[in-house]
Design a protein around this motif. Structure first.
Motif, PDB file in Angstrom:
ATOM      1  N   LEU A 152       0.806  -1.218   0.000  1.00  0.00           N
ATOM      2  CA  LEU A 152       0.000   0.000   0.000  1.00  0.00           C
ATOM      3  C   LEU A 152       0.839   1.267   0.000  1.00  0.00           C
ATOM      4  O   LEU A 152       0.292   2.366  -0.135  1.00  0.00           O
ATOM      5  N   SER A 153       2.149   1.128   0.155  1.00  0.00           N
ATOM      6  CA  SER A 153       3.003   2.304   0.370  1.00  0.00           C
ATOM      7  C   SER A 153       4.153   2.394  -0.620  1.00  0.00           C
ATOM      8  O   SER A 153       5.238   2.875  -0.285  1.00  0.00           O
ATOM      9  N   GLY A 154       3.948   1.912  -1.821  1.00  0.00           N
ATOM     10  CA  GLY A 154       4.973   2.076  -2.840  1.00  0.00           C
ATOM     11  C   GLY A 154       5.874   0.888  -3.076  1.00  0.00           C
ATOM     12  O   GLY A 154       6.897   1.014  -3.753  1.00  0.00           O
ATOM     13  N   GLU A 155       5.523  -0.281  -2.523  1.00  0.00           N
ATOM     14  CA  GLU A 155       6.292  -1.515  -2.773  1.00  0.00           C
ATOM     15  C   GLU A 155       7.777  -1.348  -2.451  1.00  0.00           C
ATOM     16  O   GLU A 155       8.658  -1.689  -3.243  1.00  0.00           O
ATOM     17  N   GLN A 156       8.059  -0.831  -1.277  1.00  0.00           N
ATOM     18  CA  GLN A 156       9.448  -0.601  -0.879  1.00  0.00           C
ATOM     19  C   GLN A 156       9.942  -1.773  -0.034  1.00  0.00           C
ATOM     20  O   GLN A 156       9.362  -2.095   1.006  1.00  0.00           O
ATOM     21  N   ASP A 157      11.035  -2.388  -0.486  1.00  0.00           N
ATOM     22  CA  ASP A 157      11.513  -3.614   0.154  1.00  0.00           C
ATOM     23  C   ASP A 157      11.895  -3.408   1.607  1.00  0.00           C
ATOM     24  O   ASP A 157      11.734  -4.315   2.439  1.00  0.00           O
ATOM     25  N   HIS A 158      12.419  -2.234   1.938  1.00  0.00           N
ATOM     26  CA  HIS A 158      12.857  -2.045   3.322  1.00  0.00           C
ATOM     27  C   HIS A 158      11.682  -2.023   4.294  1.00  0.00           C
ATOM     28  O   HIS A 158      11.870  -2.256   5.488  1.00  0.00           O
ATOM     29  N   VAL A 159      10.473  -1.786   3.788  1.00  0.00           N
ATOM     30  CA  VAL A 159       9.301  -1.877   4.648  1.00  0.00           C
ATOM     31  C   VAL A 159       8.984  -3.342   4.939  1.00  0.00           C
ATOM     32  O   VAL A 159       8.689  -3.726   6.072  1.00  0.00           O
ATOM     33  N   ARG A 160       9.074  -4.187   3.913  1.00  0.00           N
ATOM     34  CA  ARG A 160       8.820  -5.617   4.109  1.00  0.00           C
ATOM     35  C   ARG A 160       9.818  -6.231   5.089  1.00  0.00           C
ATOM     36  O   ARG A 160       9.472  -7.131   5.868  1.00  0.00           O
ATOM     37  N   ASP A 161      11.075  -5.761   5.059  1.00  0.00           N
ATOM     38  CA  ASP A 161      12.124  -6.350   5.879  1.00  0.00           C
ATOM     39  C   ASP A 161      12.320  -5.614   7.204  1.00  0.00           C
ATOM     40  O   ASP A 161      13.254  -5.924   7.947  1.00  0.00           O
ATOM     41  N   ALA A 162      11.465  -4.654   7.502  1.00  0.00           N
ATOM     42  CA  ALA A 162      11.679  -3.795   8.669  1.00  0.00           C
ATOM     43  C   ALA A 162      11.555  -4.570   9.980  1.00  0.00           C
ATOM     44  O   ALA A 162      10.594  -5.327  10.167  1.00  0.00           O
ATOM     45  N   PRO A 163      12.489  -4.397  10.899  1.00  0.00           N
ATOM     46  CA  PRO A 163      12.293  -4.939  12.246  1.00  0.00           C
ATOM     47  C   PRO A 163      11.130  -4.261  12.964  1.00  0.00           C
ATOM     48  O   PRO A 163      10.433  -4.880  13.755  1.00  0.00           O
ATOM     49  N   LEU A 164      10.926  -2.956  12.654  1.00  0.00           N
ATOM     50  CA  LEU A 164       9.858  -2.208  13.307  1.00  0.00           C
ATOM     51  C   LEU A 164       9.410  -1.077  12.384  1.00  0.00           C
ATOM     52  O   LEU A 164      10.233  -0.333  11.851  1.00  0.00           O
ATOM     53  N   LEU A 165       8.110  -0.973  12.191  1.00  0.00           N
ATOM     54  CA  LEU A 165       7.527   0.149  11.468  1.00  0.00           C
ATOM     55  C   LEU A 165       6.574   0.870  12.406  1.00  0.00           C
ATOM     56  O   LEU A 165       5.676   0.260  12.989  1.00  0.00           O
ATOM     57  N   LEU A 166       6.781   2.172  12.553  1.00  0.00           N
ATOM     58  CA  LEU A 166       5.895   3.004  13.355  1.00  0.00           C
ATOM     59  C   LEU A 166       5.074   3.869  12.401  1.00  0.00           C
ATOM     60  O   LEU A 166       5.644   4.608  11.597  1.00  0.00           O
ATOM     61  N   VAL A 167       3.764   3.757  12.470  1.00  0.00           N
ATOM     62  CA  VAL A 167       2.882   4.587  11.645  1.00  0.00           C
ATOM     63  C   VAL A 167       2.284   5.655  12.554  1.00  0.00           C
ATOM     64  O   VAL A 167       1.510   5.348  13.473  1.00  0.00           O
TER      65      VAL A 167
END
Length: 338
Positions: A152-167
């Motif tokens: 939903l956010s631009g198909e960015q690989d670092h989001v898929r591999d993130a240890p933690l995402l804060l929205v």
């Protein structure tokens, strides 16, 4: 070992060797004390000094949350230990701020449990308009949800591999719920001013979290893509009406095999105006910056310079990847912004 490396968090920090400023949290932290002439290695604090640091940290956390110092772990779990251990970290706030770089490659594995509450405590220490605190944050580390958010956010690989995402969320739902519980109204929650206040509050909180994370040796990168399709992201995160995603923040331990670079910013002659705004002066200062950025992008494997990228982004007609419809999206999410 820094507080965020410790498991359990109560482990006392130990003396370690020097490490570069871009170290990951798995690498040892340098313990130093700044003098007027040099940084010198500081001895590992003894039990008495550590207890003193911990007591001071608990007092500081207690003041932030308005609780008794004995109850700090109820208000902000593990934050006092992290703050006490952070006294050994060598980098000043200015060093952290001026050394900021976006990190998109992270070491695998989860972060220590103390990281999240510490970043939230730092975020809650940011200024907030009239103490309204019109923001919330959703922490995401489930791989399946990270993959959906990435889509939903631009198909960015670092989001898929993130240890933690804060929205980070602009949150007017809380004040509306409070109004309903008191059988009153919160009509001003629909004003554009209030929407802007909520977005500003969330952004200030997020930036405090960035500085806190990087002061602990972590890497970060913002994710504006959470505004590409805010209605779908709100459904994924089960956000109530009256809330909207502002920005995402990926946090992790930087992969030393993929070091990043500090990206040059505009010279102060462009962004700093004295007394009155001066367009002619700032335009005269852009030529040298354009040459610097063209060289920077070339070394990174890209063509062109800064001006072309700015104008491409600002041309409209789809250049914002859906974000141009933010006003209608906010209305659909229950934030009409009159």
């Amino acid at each position: 070992m820094t507080a965020i490396d410790a498991s359990p968090v109560a482990t006392r920090p130990t003396e370690t060797a020097s490490a570069p400023a871009t170290r990951s949290v798995q690498e040892p932290a340098r313990t130093t004390r700044t003098t007027r002439t040099a940084r010198t290695v500081q001895a590992d604090p003894g039990p008495r000094e550590h207890r003193g640091r911990l007591a001071a940290a608990r007092t500081q956390v207690a003041a932030r949350y308005g609780v008794n110092a004995r109850h700090t772990d109820l208000a902000a779990p593990q934050v006092s230990e992290t703050l006490a251990a952070a006294a050994d970290l060598p980098r000043s706030v200015l060093e952290v701020q001026l050394g900021h770089r976006s990190v998109r490659r992270f070491l695998p594995g989860p972060l220590a449990p103390s990281v999240l509450p510490t970043l939230v405590a730092a975020a809650q220490s940011a200024p907030t308009s009239s103490n309204l605190q019109l923001w919330s944050v959703v922490a995401v580390n489930d791989p399946a949800r990270l993959a959906r958010v990435a889509t939903l956010s631009g198909e960015q690989d670092h989001v898929r591999d993130a240890p933690l995402l804060l929205v980070w969320i602009a949150d007017l739902a809380r004040v509306r719920a409070l109004a309903a519980s008191r059988s009153t109204t919160a009509h001003a929650a629909g004003y554009l001013e209030t929407t802007m206040t909520a977005f500003l509050d969330a952004a200030l909180a997020a930036q405090n979290a960035v500085v806190a994370a990087e002061s602990l040796g972590l890497g970060t990168v913002y994710l504006g893509g959470v505004r590409d399709d805010p209605e779908a992201l709100a459904a994924e995160l089960k956000l109530p009406r009256g809330t909207a995603p502002v920005v995402g923040l990926v946090v992790g331990s930087p992969d030393p095999a993929c070091p990043g670079r500090v990206k040059p910013r505009l010279p102060q002659a462009v962004v700093l105006h004295h007394e009155t705004y001066d367009m002619a002066r700032q335009l005269r200062s852009l030529g040298a910056y354009e040459r610097r950025m063209t060289a920077f992008y070339r070394e990174e494997g890209f063509t062109g310079g800064w001006i072309g990228r700015v104008l491409t982004r600002m041309r409209g007609n789809g250049s914002l990847r859906g974000r141009e419809r933010l006003r209608s999206a906010l209305a659909a999410l229950g934030m009409p912004s009159w």
